[in-house]
Write an enzyme that holds these catalytic residues in place. Structure first.
Site, short mmCIF file in Angstrom:
data_model
loop_
_atom_site.label_atom_id
_atom_site.label_comp_id
_atom_site.label_asym_id
_atom_site.label_seq_id
_atom_site.Cartn_x
_atom_site.Cartn_y
_atom_site.Cartn_z
N ASP A 15 -18.19 17.69 40.15
CA ASP A 15 -18.23 18.54 38.96
C ASP A 15 -17.64 19.91 39.25
OD1 ASP A 15 -18.81 18.93 36.27
OD2 ASP A 15 -20.83 19.68 36.64
N GLN A 30 -27.12 18.20 36.22
CA GLN A 30 -27.01 18.56 34.80
C GLN A 30 -27.58 19.96 34.61
OE1 GLN A 30 -25.51 16.74 32.27
NE2 GLN A 30 -25.78 18.64 31.14
N LYS A 56 -22.78 10.17 29.97
CA LYS A 56 -22.02 10.03 31.22
C LYS A 56 -22.31 8.68 31.88
CE LYS A 56 -21.90 14.99 31.60
NZ LYS A 56 -22.63 16.21 32.01
#
Length: 283
Positions: A116, A93, A49
């Protein structure tokens, strides 16, 4: 059978995000990634990313916490990023170490920086068709369907998996597109029969080749959102491709679009824009 590749679509999304990032005056958009522990797969994903950010003209900041970090410490780190005006988007994450309350950590992300799409606020926005950021993998699935001319309206869709950041939001987005949605899971009786009736199958269960190829209805569209060791998805690919009209490869299907949406939403957050229209409320 045709492959529903996400590579070209991801490139289009990233090119547009890069164009909008370059058009900004002042600082670049900034995505902050947070990782608790040193799980090799998670470390790899974060690096991937960061590389995509650099290629798209987005600054990245990384906060690494030890595997021993507490929920309070993780929440504090995310809260600090949330208060930093130089940070536009925050990615935690996952999965996090087992002793951490993952939901509490997600909820520390301000809705305006939840690029996200993992908070309860974002889920509610998806469910009600309101402005907000979508969960990136479910959003990527809808974008893939759009790009390949698949209209969910009136179709029977079966989503296998009920996680709050994949299965459930995928069901909400398909429902908003007027599909008739069945959500299946580990305790669903006669799972194969549900799948055999589906025009669209979304596999998001996290088990390699869990969905057998002979379950697929001839002509169905199969979206494999799973990724397991050895580049294996949740669908028995070689057998399913013989029956499906469209099927995503693993890798190269949903994954690239997921990352592209994350960066697209980061640029949107930096620009104070709403998410490009994915949800279409119906009756």
């Amino acid at each position: 059978m045709a492959l529903m590749s996400g590579t070209a679509l991801a490139r289009e999304i990233l090119d547009d995000a890069a164009r909008r990032a370059r058009a900004r005056t002042g600082r670049k958009p900034c995505l902050a990634t947070v990782l608790a522990g040193d799980d090799p797969a998670s470390v790899t994903y974060v690096r991937m990313k960061q590389k995509r950010c650099a290629a798209t003209g987005i600054d990245s900041r990384h906060v690494a916490l030890p595997a021993s970090a507490t929920t309070r410490e993780l929440v504090a780190a995310i809260t600090e990023l949330g208060e930093d005006e130089a940070v536009d988007g925050i990615l935690l994450q996952h999965p996090v170490p087992r002793h951490i309350d993952e939901r509490a950590a997600f909820e520390a992300i301000p809705p305006g920086k939840d690029v996200d799409g993992v908070t309860m606020h974002s889920f509610a926005a998806m469910a009600f068709g309101l402005p907000g950021f979508v969960s990136c993998t479910p959003g990527g699935i809808v974008r893939l369907l759009d790009a390949h001319g698949v209209d969910p309206a009136g179709q029977r869709a079966v989503v296998i998996g009920r996680s709050p950041i994949l299965g459930k939001p995928a069901a909400m987005l398909l429902l908003a597109r007027d599909a008739t949605v069945t959500v299946c899971h580990s305790r669903t009786a006669n799972l194969a029969e549900h799948v055999r009736q589906a025009d669209i199958v979304v596999a998001a269960v996290g088990k390699p080749e869990f969905v057998r190829g002979d379950w697929i209805k001839p002509g169905a569209v199969v979206v494999d959102a799973g990724y397991n060791p050895g580049n294996v998805g949740d669908v028995e690919f070689d057998q399913a491709r013989q029956r499906a009209s469209l099927i995503t490869p693993v890798p190269g299907g949903v994954g690239p679009v997921t990352i592209a949406l994350l960066l697209e939403q980061t640029v949107a957050a930096a620009n104070g824009e709403g998410q490009p229209e994915i949800v279409q409320s119906g009756r």
